[in-house]
Motif scaffolding. Structure first.
Motif, mmCIF file in Angstrom:
data_model
loop_
_atom_site.group_PDB
_atom_site.id
_atom_site.type_symbol
_atom_site.label_atom_id
_atom_site.label_comp_id
_atom_site.label_asym_id
_atom_site.label_seq_id
_atom_site.Cartn_x
_atom_site.Cartn_y
_atom_site.Cartn_z
ATOM 1 N N LEU A 97 0.850 -1.189 0.000
ATOM 2 C CA LEU A 97 0.000 0.000 0.000
ATOM 3 C C LEU A 97 0.886 1.239 0.000
ATOM 4 N N GLY A 98 0.810 2.044 -1.063
ATOM 5 C CA GLY A 98 1.672 3.213 -1.154
ATOM 6 C C GLY A 98 0.975 4.397 -1.767
ATOM 7 N N ALA A 99 1.445 5.573 -1.405
ATOM 8 C CA ALA A 99 0.977 6.828 -1.985
ATOM 9 C C ALA A 99 2.138 7.472 -2.722
ATOM 10 N N SER A 100 1.855 8.033 -3.904
ATOM 11 C CA SER A 100 2.841 8.801 -4.655
ATOM 12 C C SER A 100 4.101 7.977 -4.916
ATOM 13 N N ILE A 101 5.270 8.456 -4.497
ATOM 14 C CA ILE A 101 6.504 7.737 -4.784
ATOM 15 C C ILE A 101 6.510 6.377 -4.104
ATOM 16 N N GLY A 102 5.793 6.222 -2.998
ATOM 17 C CA GLY A 102 5.692 4.917 -2.360
ATOM 18 C C GLY A 102 5.015 3.914 -3.269
ATOM 19 N N ALA A 103 3.964 4.341 -3.967
ATOM 20 C CA ALA A 103 3.281 3.463 -4.913
ATOM 21 C C ALA A 103 4.177 3.148 -6.103
ATOM 22 N N TRP A 104 4.971 4.109 -6.537
ATOM 23 C CA TRP A 104 5.876 3.872 -7.669
ATOM 24 C C TRP A 104 6.954 2.861 -7.296
ATOM 25 N N ARG A 105 7.494 2.956 -6.087
ATOM 26 C CA ARG A 105 8.459 1.955 -5.631
ATOM 27 C C ARG A 105 7.831 0.568 -5.658
ATOM 28 N N PHE A 106 6.596 0.483 -5.190
ATOM 29 C CA PHE A 106 5.948 -0.819 -5.125
ATOM 30 C C PHE A 106 5.550 -1.329 -6.509
ATOM 31 N N ALA A 107 5.403 -0.420 -7.472
ATOM 32 C CA ALA A 107 5.175 -0.852 -8.845
ATOM 33 C C ALA A 107 6.385 -1.634 -9.350
ATOM 34 N N ALA A 108 7.579 -1.323 -8.846
ATOM 35 C CA ALA A 108 8.765 -2.122 -9.162
ATOM 36 C C ALA A 108 8.750 -3.424 -8.362
ATOM 37 N N TYR A 109 8.418 -3.339 -7.070
ATOM 38 C CA TYR A 109 8.365 -4.531 -6.220
ATOM 39 C C TYR A 109 7.463 -5.611 -6.828
ATOM 40 N N CYS A 110 6.393 -5.198 -7.491
ATOM 41 C CA CYS A 110 5.354 -6.138 -7.907
ATOM 42 C C CYS A 110 5.533 -6.647 -9.336
ATOM 43 N N GLN A 111 6.733 -6.529 -9.888
ATOM 44 C CA GLN A 111 7.003 -7.046 -11.224
ATOM 45 C C GLN A 111 7.712 -8.401 -11.147
ATOM 46 N N LYS A 112 7.828 -9.056 -12.290
ATOM 47 C CA LYS A 112 8.436 -10.385 -12.332
ATOM 48 C C LYS A 112 9.868 -10.364 -11.834
ATOM 49 N N ASP A 113 10.610 -9.340 -12.212
ATOM 50 C CA ASP A 113 11.982 -9.162 -11.733
ATOM 51 C C ASP A 113 12.040 -7.820 -11.022
ATOM 52 N N PRO A 114 11.674 -7.789 -9.729
ATOM 53 C CA PRO A 114 11.552 -6.505 -9.031
ATOM 54 C C PRO A 114 12.860 -5.726 -8.937
ATOM 55 N N ALA A 115 13.983 -6.409 -8.753
ATOM 56 C CA ALA A 115 15.259 -5.689 -8.635
ATOM 57 C C ALA A 115 15.607 -4.993 -9.948
ATOM 58 N N ALA A 116 15.388 -5.662 -11.067
ATOM 59 C CA ALA A 116 15.664 -5.042 -12.370
ATOM 60 C C ALA A 116 14.723 -3.875 -12.622
ATOM 61 N N ALA A 117 13.447 -4.028 -12.242
ATOM 62 C CA ALA A 117 12.485 -2.940 -12.415
ATOM 63 C C ALA A 117 12.871 -1.743 -11.547
ATOM 64 N N LEU A 118 13.313 -2.015 -10.323
ATOM 65 C CA LEU A 118 13.735 -0.938 -9.428
ATOM 66 C C LEU A 118 14.921 -0.182 -10.021
ATOM 67 N N ASP A 119 15.838 -0.905 -10.626
ATOM 68 C CA ASP A 119 17.002 -0.250 -11.221
ATOM 69 C C ASP A 119 16.615 0.588 -12.439
ATOM 70 N N ARG A 120 15.647 0.129 -13.242
ATOM 71 C CA ARG A 120 15.174 0.938 -14.368
ATOM 72 C C ARG A 120 14.503 2.209 -13.858
#
Length: 364
Positions: A64-87
């Motif tokens: 559960l996130g608001a603003s940048i918190g939700a964007w961080r979690f959009a990376a967390y919730c991908q197939k490869d979260p670490a790669a998404a976070l780095d992008r």
């Protein structure tokens, strides 16, 4: 050496953490605050969570996130979260604006940042992932704030600030809390917003991207997101306006921990409350929360003795290289936080350093 992290636990989980440490399977949810570039100090912590925890997690987790918190979690919730976070990180640090950016320019730049790591395929994955369940906090404007016209938005914001200064719950007259919720998520079934309920909108592939954009759209600085699929028509804005540091009350459960990686020793209910040092959430709302925060010693070790902030775009106006050099130093140093978190958890030392939430230092 450190300690570079401080740990604070709510009343219902403190003794359990002191007895058994942090067990991954007990983490049922993660909260993420708004705050723009402040998230950069959490990058190292985010990355170890993506690599060391989520890569092996077998149980459902709500984010559960608001603003940048939700964007961080959009990376967390991908197939490869670490790669998404780095992008996400790579695109975020490359932001650049003209000397007097318009809301259209800011919206376009940040829209490009989002689309650098969330496309249609990722949106579909996030909306249907059975284990990583994303919930995005935004608000729908009411009255003068239900428009794209900047003069009326300015009037609405001034009125909302004044109303909030008198009583926070009067913000209901200006914003409708809206949560774009994963349809399989358990968290919102236990959330109790009391006198200020949130409208729940099902998260679909068609609204993931507009909901994320809305969750970070700051009035006057950016354009609102209009008429999001599945949601009531209107102008949608930054979720941090009502839930700046997400501290929603959750009904008790005997076997659950909510992890909250945060960037400051203060919990601020809404964006307008930043100027009111006495505005704090009811600590009973975080009874099951483990708050993980960079220590004062860590922050003091950073350039300028502070973490990145949205003001950096003005402080370093026309000097993107200087801003990125500052940000890059913080990003590199943030890896210390990730390393220390894993060492404390895996060794069990967290049992001896976790403090009661009611001792949290709430700095203005």
């Amino acid at each position: 050496m450190g300690p570079w992290l401080d740990f604070y636990a709510g009343r219902r989980i403190l003794d359990r953490l002191r007895d058994e440490g942090l067990r991954w399977e007990r983490i049922k949810g993660v909260f993420g605050a708004a705050g723009g570039p402040k998230w950069l100090v959490l990058y190292g912590l985010d990355r170890v969570l993506c690599q060391e925890w989520l890569s092996n997690a077998k149980s459902p987790v709500d984010f559960l996130g608001a603003s940048i918190g939700a964007w961080r979690f959009a990376a967390y919730c991908q197939k490869d979260p670490a790669a998404a976070l780095d992008r996400f990180l790579a695109a975020y640090r490359e932001q650049s604006y003209s000397s007097t950016p318009t809301p259209q320019e800011v919206s376009q730049v940040l829209g490009n940042v989002l689309r650098s790591f969330v496309g249609d395929r990722e949106a579909q994955h996030m909306a249907t992932h059975p284990l990583r369940r994303l919930h995005i906090v935004a608000v729908r404007g009411r009255g003068f704030l239900n428009t794209q016209a900047a003069p009326w938005v300015a009037v609405g914001l001034a009125a909302a600030f004044t109303a909030n200064a008198v009583r926070r719950k009067w913000l209901k007259g200006f914003f409708e809390r809206t949560i774009f919720a994963h349809t399989q998520g358990d968290l919102l079934r236990h959330v109790d917003h009391g006198a200020w309920p949130a409208r729940r909108v099902p998260l679909r592939a068609s609204n993931v991207i507009p909901a994320l954009l809305a969750s970070g759209s700051i009035p006057l600085l950016m354009e609102p997101i209009m008429n999001i699929p599945e949601a009531p028509s209107g102008a949608y804005w930054d979720g941090g306006l009502t839930d700046y540091h997400v501290t929603v009350p959750v009904r008790p459960n005997s076997d659950r921990i909510f992890l909250y990686p945060h960037y400051t020793h203060r919990l601020v209910p809404g964006w307008f409350d930043k100027r009111f040092a006495g505005r704090r959430p009811n600590l009973s709302h975080v009874d099951e929360v483990l708050l993980v925060v960079p220590s004062r010693r860590f922050v003091d070790s950073l350039p300028y003795g502070r973490i990145p902030d949205r003001k950096d775009f003005w402080i370093f106006a026309g000097q993107d290289f200087q801003r990125r050099r500052f940000w890059d130093t913080v990003i590199v140093q943030s890896r210390r936080l990730g390393d220390e978190f894993m060492e404390q958890v895996l060794s069990g030392k967290i049992r001896h350093c976790v403090r009661p939430m009611d001792t949290l230092v709430c700095r203005p």
